[in-house]
Design a protein around this motif. Structure first.
Motif, mmCIF file in Angstrom:
data_model
loop_
_atom_site.group_PDB
_atom_site.id
_atom_site.type_symbol
_atom_site.label_atom_id
_atom_site.label_comp_id
_atom_site.label_asym_id
_atom_site.label_seq_id
_atom_site.Cartn_x
_atom_site.Cartn_y
_atom_site.Cartn_z
ATOM 1 N N THR A 510 0.879 -1.381 -0.220
ATOM 2 C CA THR A 510 0.243 0.392 0.316
ATOM 3 C C THR A 510 0.417 0.980 0.074
ATOM 4 O O THR A 510 0.495 2.449 -0.366
ATOM 5 C CB THR A 510 -0.915 0.417 1.556
ATOM 6 O OG1 THR A 510 0.029 -0.233 2.309
ATOM 7 C CG2 THR A 510 -1.766 -0.858 1.141
ATOM 8 N N LEU A 518 -0.819 -3.450 -8.416
ATOM 9 C CA LEU A 518 -1.410 -2.518 -8.232
ATOM 10 C C LEU A 518 -0.398 -1.871 -8.323
ATOM 11 O O LEU A 518 -0.435 0.110 -8.622
ATOM 12 C CB LEU A 518 -1.602 -2.695 -6.974
ATOM 13 C CG LEU A 518 -2.451 -3.532 -5.368
ATOM 14 C CD1 LEU A 518 -2.453 -3.548 -4.570
ATOM 15 C CD2 LEU A 518 -3.882 -2.957 -6.583
ATOM 16 N N TYR A 523 -2.074 3.874 -1.249
ATOM 17 C CA TYR A 523 -3.168 3.200 -0.617
ATOM 18 C C TYR A 523 -3.202 3.356 0.150
ATOM 19 O O TYR A 523 -5.031 2.943 0.558
ATOM 20 C CB TYR A 523 -3.680 1.411 -1.602
ATOM 21 C CG TYR A 523 -3.454 1.864 -3.254
ATOM 22 C CD1 TYR A 523 -4.503 2.006 -3.728
ATOM 23 C CD2 TYR A 523 -2.395 1.009 -3.643
ATOM 24 C CE1 TYR A 523 -4.569 1.766 -5.553
ATOM 25 C CE2 TYR A 523 -2.407 0.580 -4.803
ATOM 26 C CZ TYR A 523 -3.116 1.330 -5.494
ATOM 27 O OH TYR A 523 -3.598 1.645 -7.304
ATOM 28 N N MET A 542 -9.684 4.266 -2.330
ATOM 29 C CA MET A 542 -9.616 2.573 -2.563
ATOM 30 C C MET A 542 -11.441 2.512 -2.873
ATOM 31 O O MET A 542 -12.066 2.415 -2.077
ATOM 32 C CB MET A 542 -8.950 2.096 -2.694
ATOM 33 C CG MET A 542 -9.210 1.080 -0.968
ATOM 34 S SD MET A 542 -8.095 0.285 -0.270
ATOM 35 C CE MET A 542 -6.902 1.116 0.662
ATOM 36 N N SER A 543 -11.168 1.668 -4.340
ATOM 37 C CA SER A 543 -12.486 0.788 -3.666
ATOM 38 C C SER A 543 -12.306 -0.750 -3.183
ATOM 39 O O SER A 543 -11.380 -0.895 -3.348
ATOM 40 C CB SER A 543 -12.923 0.258 -5.708
ATOM 41 O OG SER A 543 -12.408 -0.178 -6.158
ATOM 42 N N GLU A 545 -13.173 -4.020 -4.783
ATOM 43 C CA GLU A 545 -12.377 -4.061 -5.738
ATOM 44 C C GLU A 545 -11.028 -4.055 -5.654
ATOM 45 O O GLU A 545 -10.082 -4.927 -5.021
ATOM 46 C CB GLU A 545 -12.431 -4.058 -6.871
ATOM 47 C CG GLU A 545 -11.672 -4.813 -7.698
ATOM 48 C CD GLU A 545 -12.240 -4.412 -9.169
ATOM 49 O OE1 GLU A 545 -12.454 -5.448 -10.260
ATOM 50 O OE2 GLU A 545 -12.990 -4.029 -9.880
ATOM 51 N N THR A 546 -10.413 -2.690 -4.836
ATOM 52 C CA THR A 546 -9.135 -2.832 -4.583
ATOM 53 C C THR A 546 -8.612 -3.172 -3.524
ATOM 54 O O THR A 546 -7.786 -3.968 -3.157
ATOM 55 C CB THR A 546 -8.956 -0.517 -5.231
ATOM 56 O OG1 THR A 546 -8.893 -0.457 -6.062
ATOM 57 C CG2 THR A 546 -7.235 -0.589 -4.878
ATOM 58 N N ILE A 549 -8.179 -6.330 -3.734
ATOM 59 C CA ILE A 549 -7.026 -7.042 -4.797
ATOM 60 C C ILE A 549 -5.908 -6.756 -3.077
ATOM 61 O O ILE A 549 -4.636 -7.332 -3.059
ATOM 62 C CB ILE A 549 -6.632 -6.585 -5.676
ATOM 63 C CG1 ILE A 549 -7.826 -6.658 -6.605
ATOM 64 C CG2 ILE A 549 -5.810 -5.699 -6.383
ATOM 65 C CD1 ILE A 549 -7.706 -5.489 -7.591
#
Length: 655
Positions: A510, A518, A523, A542-543, A545-546, A549
């Protein structure tokens, strides 16, 4: 005349006045009988009264009866027939001349309470106006302590390990000694200098050295001394502090821990009308407002520059920020020599060797190291402090005191030995990891056992390969327990290892851009505390989905390094058993013995203490036994291993 003498005289005068008033009200004859006026008239008519005396107030009558008994009575109103009755009965009558001061005395007595109130009010006002905050009621005055030129003995010779910071502040000394040198070229000395750095790096010591070199008055105060329970007190103290400084200019004002009063405004829920923010507003005006403060240099120190208000850090207030960081190996050697001046040293003591073995130590840590070594020598009845005492002092500071009295069963000792051996073996096999320096199963501090890794040099940044190696080493202890005892008997001793490894892996994904999926994108969310000047609202960066991941990438990173460590220990089970046996026999093994074990040679017996050219180990902490890496100073923010928990956390790596 001192304030104490003045107060004593004032109270003596008040006591004398009170005694005079009470004496005026006391009766003249303490053994006379009080008599009603009607009874007095009956006694006069029956011929029992011998003498009477009318007092100056024309109402009080004192006298004696024919039996010799004294009496006192009060005439309720003027009685014109009393004199005739006394004369007919042959009573001897006397009168008392009126006192000339009676009228003034009555006026004084009637006004005495008001005069006393005024006197008490004057007394408290004088206390409130006491300079320098010395009066009992002077809560609005500055608490800054003034240190004269003779009181400050610290010079730049007493400050070591921060040569760049000393160069930055030497200009202040030159300006205070010879201001015309700068003024004739149009130069302006910084109004304020902010000393920034971790705790214990010598920020306060550097400020005292500036005052000692410049030979000017030095006002010192803590940021917490401004704000107290009364509204407006902090702003009043700031004004008073600068007023005192103007009278002593040129001078230095040193504010320690300025983050206590200089945090960002508008933080929290209550808006910007609290006492702390009003104090900060006044400080901003005093440092750079309509009125200039020529000759006053403000030096402040903090280890939290991130929470300070932007208006406080702008040019014109704190023009210069001087970073006082952790010393490098050369700086540590200089600091050690400064602190060793007062300690009798043995011939084998080498400051350079100790400096190489203490990466990440601050100046305060090194001072504590020298002191602990001296205490070890004193307990051993030594006349000088040797390298053995310094080695013991480092072990105590880094790991905690030995707990040899702690009762451990043989099974627990064996499990701890396998755990530590797992850390050490993986640490020797993974690439770019710090060398293993020492392994012990002696309980120290909160740990049942510790494995030490000693960096070969001060590290500024860490590579992806080294970070992955740290993850593998962190899981080495848990894997060793699992291989020997099975997954059903794995203990909780690896909890801090798991926390440490997970933190590194998540930060790699991140923050540091070490994920192929990524990429180099940040993040991580801002985790600033709201009451430290941060916003209450947190945006989602972040979404879902992210985030999913990220979780998968972290899990894959941990699984890969867990599997690598598992393979290393599976391939070297003979070394794992041999290292366990050595630990059970000697309790502590050093780098030489570890090299013998890794080369499958016979293990040599350990010396009383071992000191190679690099000195000693790193810091240890709680759990069954953790892989411990010495703290590595990081000067580059982008490369700093943010996974390392802050001071005080129970973690394998303590900064």
């Amino acid at each position: 005349m001192s304030d104490m003498a003045k107060n004593l005289i004032l109270w003596v005068v008040i006591a004398v006045v009170l005694m005079s008033v009470f004496q005026g009200y006391s009766p003249s004859s303490s053994n006379s009988m009080k008599m009603d006026y009607s009874t007095f008239l009956d006694d006069v008519r029956s011929g029992q009264i011998n003498t009477v005396e009318v007092k100056s107030d024309q109402r009080t009558i004192e006298g004696t009866k024919r039996t010799g008994e004294k009496f006192t009575t009060i005439m309720p109103m003027y009685d014109q027939d009393l004199i005739n009755d006394l004369d007919r009965k042959g009573v001897t009558m006397k009168g008392q001349e009126a006192e000339e001061s009676g009228f003034l005395t009555q006026i004084f007595i009637s006004w005495f309470p008001m005069l006393l109130l005024i006197g008490v009010w004057i007394f408290f006002m004088r206390q409130m106006q006491g300079g320098g905050g010395k009066g009992a009621m002077s809560f609005g005055k500055s608490k800054a302590k003034l240190m004269s030129e003779d009181q400050i003995k610290t010079t730049f010779g007493d400050v070591a390990g921060c040569d760049e910071a000393k160069e930055d502040v030497k200009e202040l000394v030159d300006y205070l000694k010879e201001p015309t040198k700068f003024q004739k070229l149009g130069g302006r000395i910084p109004t304020g200098v902010l000393l920034v750095g971790p705790p214990g790096t010598g920020k306060t010591l550097l400020a005292k050295a500036i005052a000692g070199e410049a030979k000017v008055p030095f006002f010192t105060i803590s940021g917490s001394d401004f704000v107290e329970m009364f509204v407006g007190v902090g702003a009043s103290r700031v004004r008073d502090m600068f007023e005192q400084a103007k009278k002593s200019a040129p001078c230095i004002i040193f504010i320690d821990e300025i983050d206590a009063v200089g945090r960002q405004r508008g933080a929290g829920v209550g808006g910007g009308h609290d006492e702390r923010e009003q104090t900060l507003n006044q400080m901003l005006v005093e440092m750079d407002g309509f009125e200039g403060n020529e000759g006053i240099i403000v030096i402040a120190a903090t280890n939290r520059p991130d929470v300070l208000d932007a208006a406080l850090l702008r040019p014109g207030r704190f023009d210069r920020q001087v970073v006082v960081g952790l010393p490098d190996v050369r700086g540590r050697e200089q600091i050690l020599k400064v602190h060793m001046r007062k300690v009798p040293l043995a011939d084998d003591v080498k400051a350079s060797v100790i400096a190489r073995g203490t990466p990440g130590f601050s100046g305060a840590d090194l001072a504590n190291l020298v002191n602990e070594a001296a205490l070890f020598a004193a307990r051993g009845n030594r006349r000088v402090v040797g390298m053995e005492e310094f080695e013991s002092a480092k072990d105590k500071i880094m790991m905690g005191a030995e707990r040899r009295t702690m009762v451990m069963s043989e099974e627990e000792k064996e499990m701890t030995a396998y755990h530590e051996a797992g850390h050490a073996i993986v640490g020797c096999l993974v690439p770019e990891h710090d060398p293993v320096h020492k392994v012990t199963i002696i309980p120290r501090g909160r740990a049942l056992g510790v494995t030490f890794f000693l960096p070969e040099a001060d590290a500024i940044s860490q590579s992806r390969r080294k970070l992955e190696s740290q993850i593998s080493v962190a899981y080495g202890g848990r894997i060793a327990e699992e291989l020997i005892y099975g997954s059903e008997r794995v203990s909780t001793g690896a909890s801090q290892d798991i926390k440490y490894a997970t933190t590194i892996a998540r930060n790699m994904v991140t923050q540091w851009g070490f994920s192929d999926k990524l990429g180099p994108v940040l993040y991580a969310e801002d985790e600033g505390e709201v009451f430290l000047g941060r916003s209450m609202a947190k945006a989602q960066h972040m979404s879902d989905e992210t985030a999913s991941i990220i979780d998968l990438e972290v899990k894959q990173l941990i699984d890969n390094n867990y599997g690598r460590a598992h393979q290393f220990l599976t391939d070297n089970m003979d070394i794992l058993h041999a290292m366990k046996d050595a630990l059970m026999k000697y309790e502590t093994i050093d780098a030489t013995q570890i090299d013998d074990l890794m080369a499958r040679r016979e293990v040599r017996a350990p010396a009383d203490w071992n000191m190679d050219e690099n000195g000693s180990n790193g810091k240890g902490n709680g759990g069954r036994g953790e892989a411990v890496t010495s703290p590595e100073p990081s000067e580059a923010p982008a490369a700093e291993p943010a996974s390392e928990p802050k001071e005080g956390d129970e973690s394998p790596v303590v900064k």
